[in-house]
Scaffold this motif. Structure first.
Motif, mmCIF file in Angstrom:
data_model
loop_
_atom_site.group_PDB
_atom_site.id
_atom_site.type_symbol
_atom_site.label_atom_id
_atom_site.label_comp_id
_atom_site.label_asym_id
_atom_site.label_seq_id
_atom_site.Cartn_x
_atom_site.Cartn_y
_atom_site.Cartn_z
ATOM 1 N N GLY A 53 -5.808 5.006 -1.441
ATOM 2 C CA GLY A 53 -4.537 4.306 -1.393
ATOM 3 C C GLY A 53 -3.384 5.271 -1.291
ATOM 4 N N PRO A 54 -2.169 4.733 -1.466
ATOM 5 C CA PRO A 54 -0.990 5.604 -1.414
ATOM 6 C C PRO A 54 -1.103 6.715 -2.457
ATOM 7 C CG PRO A 54 -0.350 3.293 -1.472
ATOM 8 C CD PRO A 54 -1.821 3.350 -1.719
ATOM 9 N N ARG A 84 8.106 4.403 -3.632
ATOM 10 C CA ARG A 84 8.414 3.443 -4.689
ATOM 11 C C ARG A 84 8.097 2.027 -4.213
ATOM 12 N NH1 ARG A 84 14.256 2.959 -7.780
ATOM 13 N NH2 ARG A 84 13.614 1.262 -9.142
ATOM 14 N N GLY A 85 7.738 1.168 -5.165
ATOM 15 C CA GLY A 85 7.483 -0.227 -4.840
ATOM 16 C C GLY A 85 6.018 -0.547 -4.601
ATOM 17 N N ARG A 86 5.152 0.386 -4.944
ATOM 18 C CA ARG A 86 3.700 0.173 -4.805
ATOM 19 C C ARG A 86 2.989 1.057 -5.813
ATOM 20 N NH1 ARG A 86 3.576 3.133 0.986
ATOM 21 N NH2 ARG A 86 5.779 2.798 0.816
ATOM 22 N N ASP A 87 1.750 0.723 -6.111
ATOM 23 C CA ASP A 87 0.948 1.584 -6.974
ATOM 24 C C ASP A 87 0.772 2.926 -6.276
ATOM 25 O OD1 ASP A 87 0.749 -0.620 -8.606
ATOM 26 O OD2 ASP A 87 -1.365 -0.994 -8.200
ATOM 27 N N LEU A 88 0.708 3.995 -7.075
ATOM 28 C CA LEU A 88 0.663 5.329 -6.487
ATOM 29 C C LEU A 88 -0.175 6.262 -7.351
ATOM 30 C CD1 LEU A 88 1.857 7.261 -4.274
ATOM 31 C CD2 LEU A 88 3.692 7.741 -5.910
ATOM 32 N N TRP A 122 8.361 3.547 -12.114
ATOM 33 C CA TRP A 122 7.225 2.741 -11.655
ATOM 34 C C TRP A 122 6.931 1.624 -12.650
ATOM 35 C CZ3 TRP A 122 8.205 6.352 -8.304
ATOM 36 C CH2 TRP A 122 7.611 6.319 -7.057
ATOM 37 N N HIS A 131 4.715 -1.455 -11.273
ATOM 38 C CA HIS A 131 3.643 -0.829 -10.503
ATOM 39 C C HIS A 131 3.005 0.297 -11.296
ATOM 40 C CE1 HIS A 131 4.363 -3.008 -6.803
ATOM 41 N NE2 HIS A 131 5.654 -2.870 -7.050
#
Length: 96
Positions: A5-6, A30-34, A59, A64
Motif C-alpha cells: 500500500g501507500p 495525508r488522507g489515507r493509511d500509510l 493521521w 487514518h
C-alpha cells in the motif's frame, strides 16, 4: 518487506538535516493509511522525532493509520535514546 500500500521510506538520517524534507514528503500522502518504512534509518534526532510525532497526531486526527514498518536497529535505539522506546503499539501512544 512488501510494498502493498501507500508508503514512505524514511531517510538514513532522520534529524534536523532531513526534517523539513520528510514533513513535506508526507503532506501529499495525508488522507489515507500509510506505512513509514524505517529499514534505512541510521540516526534519529530530536527534530526527526518531532516530525514523526506531528505526523502520528495528524493521521490520528484524520482517522487514518500511520505505521512504522521494518524499523532498523538504529531507528529503535535512536527512539529509545530520545525517550520513546519502539513497540508495536507505538502509533497509539504517539497519536494521543
Amino acid at each position: 518487506m512488501t510494498e502493498a500500500g501507500p508508503h514512505f521510506v524514511l531517510p538514513a538520517r532522520l534529524d534536523s538535516s532531513t526534517a523539513t524534507t520528510v514533513a513535506e514528503g508526507l503532506k501529499p500522502l495525508r488522507g489515507r493509511d500509510l506505512d513509514l518504512y524505517g529499514f534505512d534509518v541510521e540516526r534519529v534526532g530530536g527534530q526527526g522525532l518531532q516530525v514523526l510525532l506531528a505526523a502520528f497526531k495528524t493521521w490520528a486526527q484524520d482517522g487514518h493509520a500511520l505505521r512504522i514498518t521494518d524499523p532498523s536497529p538504529a531507528f529503535c535505539s535512536g527512539l529509545e535514546a530520545l525517550g520513546f522506546p519502539f513497540r508495536a503499539p507505538l502509533a497509539e501512544e504517539l497519536s494521543q
